[in-house]
Design a protein around this motif. Structure first.
Motif, PDB file in Angstrom:
ATOM      1  N   LEU A   1      21.855   2.579  -7.149  1.00 26.67           N
ATOM      2  CA  LEU A   1      21.425   3.153  -5.713  1.00 26.67           C
ATOM      3  C   LEU A   1      20.081   2.718  -5.182  1.00 26.67           C
ATOM      4  O   LEU A   1      20.141   2.855  -4.087  1.00 26.67           O
ATOM      5  CB  LEU A   1      21.051   4.646  -6.440  1.00 26.67           C
ATOM      6  N   PRO A   2      18.864   2.519  -5.811  1.00 22.32           N
ATOM      7  CA  PRO A   2      17.795   1.963  -5.048  1.00 22.32           C
ATOM      8  C   PRO A   2      18.178   0.777  -3.988  1.00 22.32           C
ATOM      9  O   PRO A   2      17.676   0.777  -2.953  1.00 22.32           O
ATOM     10  CB  PRO A   2      17.066   1.409  -6.088  1.00 22.32           C
ATOM     11  N   HIS A   3      19.162  -0.192  -4.393  1.00 19.60           N
ATOM     12  CA  HIS A   3      19.422  -1.129  -3.343  1.00 19.60           C
ATOM     13  C   HIS A   3      20.168  -0.546  -2.262  1.00 19.60           C
ATOM     14  O   HIS A   3      20.255  -1.086  -1.069  1.00 19.60           O
ATOM     15  CB  HIS A   3      20.110  -2.352  -4.201  1.00 19.60           C
ATOM     16  N   LEU A   4      21.286   0.162  -2.547  1.00 14.92           N
ATOM     17  CA  LEU A   4      22.080   0.721  -1.529  1.00 14.92           C
ATOM     18  C   LEU A   4      21.106   1.538  -0.713  1.00 14.92           C
ATOM     19  O   LEU A   4      21.390   1.475   0.668  1.00 14.92           O
ATOM     20  CB  LEU A   4      22.956   1.713  -2.047  1.00 14.92           C
ATOM     21  N   LEU A   5      20.246   2.526  -1.250  1.00 13.91           N
ATOM     22  CA  LEU A   5      19.216   3.324  -0.380  1.00 13.91           C
ATOM     23  C   LEU A   5      18.431   2.500   0.569  1.00 13.91           C
ATOM     24  O   LEU A   5      18.280   2.475   1.661  1.00 13.91           O
ATOM     25  CB  LEU A   5      18.383   4.043  -1.175  1.00 13.91           C
ATOM     26  N   ASP A   6      17.993   1.216   0.167  1.00 14.10           N
ATOM     27  CA  ASP A   6      17.186   0.273   0.922  1.00 14.10           C
ATOM     28  C   ASP A   6      17.701  -0.161   2.012  1.00 14.10           C
ATOM     29  O   ASP A   6      17.375  -0.616   3.041  1.00 14.10           O
ATOM     30  CB  ASP A   6      16.827  -1.053  -0.097  1.00 14.10           C
ATOM     31  N   LYS A   7      19.277  -0.209   2.011  1.00 18.65           N
ATOM     32  CA  LYS A   7      20.083  -1.019   3.178  1.00 18.65           C
ATOM     33  C   LYS A   7      20.000   0.157   4.300  1.00 18.65           C
ATOM     34  O   LYS A   7      20.686  -0.022   5.509  1.00 18.65           O
ATOM     35  CB  LYS A   7      21.316  -1.415   2.804  1.00 18.65           C
ATOM     36  N   THR A   8      19.923   1.519   3.939  1.00 18.81           N
ATOM     37  CA  THR A   8      19.753   2.491   5.002  1.00 18.81           C
ATOM     38  C   THR A   8      18.721   2.861   5.833  1.00 18.81           C
ATOM     39  O   THR A   8      18.671   3.429   6.607  1.00 18.81           O
ATOM     40  CB  THR A   8      20.557   3.863   4.323  1.00 18.81           C
ATOM     41  N   LEU A   9      17.574   2.384   5.074  1.00 23.78           N
ATOM     42  CA  LEU A   9      16.179   2.556   5.607  1.00 23.78           C
ATOM     43  C   LEU A   9      15.733   1.623   6.819  1.00 23.78           C
ATOM     44  O   LEU A   9      16.028   0.355   6.736  1.00 23.78           O
ATOM     45  CB  LEU A   9      15.002   2.652   4.638  1.00 23.78           C
ATOM     46  N   LEU A  10      15.500   2.259   7.912  1.00 27.03           N
ATOM     47  CA  LEU A  10      15.191   1.300   9.055  1.00 27.03           C
ATOM     48  C   LEU A  10      13.632   1.006   9.270  1.00 27.03           C
ATOM     49  O   LEU A  10      12.880   1.961   8.829  1.00 27.03           O
ATOM     50  CB  LEU A  10      15.644   2.274  10.514  1.00 27.03           C
ATOM     51  N   PRO A  11      13.294  -0.116   9.659  1.00 33.79           N
ATOM     52  CA  PRO A  11      11.986  -0.548   9.660  1.00 33.79           C
ATOM     53  C   PRO A  11      11.123   0.070  10.604  1.00 33.79           C
ATOM     54  O   PRO A  11      11.619   0.251  12.108  1.00 33.79           O
ATOM     55  CB  PRO A  11      11.985  -2.003   9.810  1.00 33.79           C
TER      56      PRO A  11
END
Length: 254
Positions: free
Chosen positions: A67-77
């Motif tokens: 989950l942490p890696h999947l969530l990381d991909k949804t966050l915008l810089p």
């Protein structure tokens, strides 16, 4: 009056967690594991209206990516991100326990200084769920043990829906806090009206977020939408006398 600007883009994170049963409860960040997350992204469009998109991820996906890696991909810089301190700590602990991946966006959310916790006002803040009850915002009351009973890797929808409800309620809470902090109506009205349109446009969301769509804050915003749009049009036209309605105008506002 014209200087205040809502964020052009913001993201709100909600989690569904289950207990880590061999960790004592006095260590809440370590004693829970996230199994699903929802990220709401609200973006200002060229016409000034706001568009909402939701992405739900969970540990149940066949790829076995945590989950942490999947969530990381949804966050915008570089955008404003809203998450509770408790959820950020929980995500950090879960990510630290899985060291096969690198999650720079998630690390920034957890350890950076740009994330906003709507309940962290002042030195002590306030309880998020209690504040939602006070403001008539339907935030789920069920705990991690209840999520565990419903959690299934082969059927993650219930956990993902819970995370979505948490994120939506947190966005509503932020709009109340920010409207008061800024002494402006925009955070409340732009958020509530965007949520109303987003929920109404989807049969799934109308069912999952039924109580939110019919909540008092959204109904209040809907009732005064005409007055708010008139106020915004006057501001856009350069009317220096434009101000939000008040009791002095003979208009009752919620």
């Amino acid at each position: 009056m014209n200087e205040y600007q809502l964020p052009k883009c913001l993201q709100v994170i909600g989690l569904a967690c289950i207990p880590v049963n061999d960790i004592p409860g006095e260590h809440p960040a370590l004693a829970r594991r996230p199994v699903a997350a929802a990220v709401l992204t609200i973006v200002e469009q060229d016409d000034g209206h706001r568009w909402i998109n939701a992405i739900c991820v969970s540990d149940a996906r066949k790829s076995e990516i945590p989950l942490p890696h999947l969530l990381d991909k949804t966050l915008l810089p570089g955008v404003v991100q809203i998450a509770s301190m408790a959820d950020r700590m929980t995500l950090a602990m879960d990510a630290m326990s899985r060291r096969f991946f690198v999650e720079p966006a998630l690390a920034e959310l957890c350890f950076g200084e740009t994330a906003i916790d709507p309940a962290a006002m002042g030195n002590h803040g306030f309880d998020e769920r209690t504040a939602c009850r006070r403001f008539s915002i339907p935030m789920p009351e069920i705990g991690d043990a209840d999520i565990e009973l419903a959690w299934s890797r082969s059927a993650p929808a219930a956990a993902e829906d819970h995370a979505l409800r948490m994120a939506t309620a947190r966005l509503m809470l932020w709009s109340h806090v920010e409207a008061f902090r800024s002494a402006r109506p925009e955070p409340f009205f732009e958020t509530m009206l965007a949520l109303r349109d987003w929920i109404d446009a989807s049969e799934h969301l109308t069912a999952v977020l039924a109580d939110i769509g019919n909540s008092r804050p959204i109904r209040r915003a809907d009732s005064f939408a005409h007055h708010y749009r008139d106020y915004r049009q006057r501001l856009a036209a350069g009317d220096e006398t434009a101000r939000w309605v008040s009791f002095e105008d003979g208009l009752f506002h919620a």
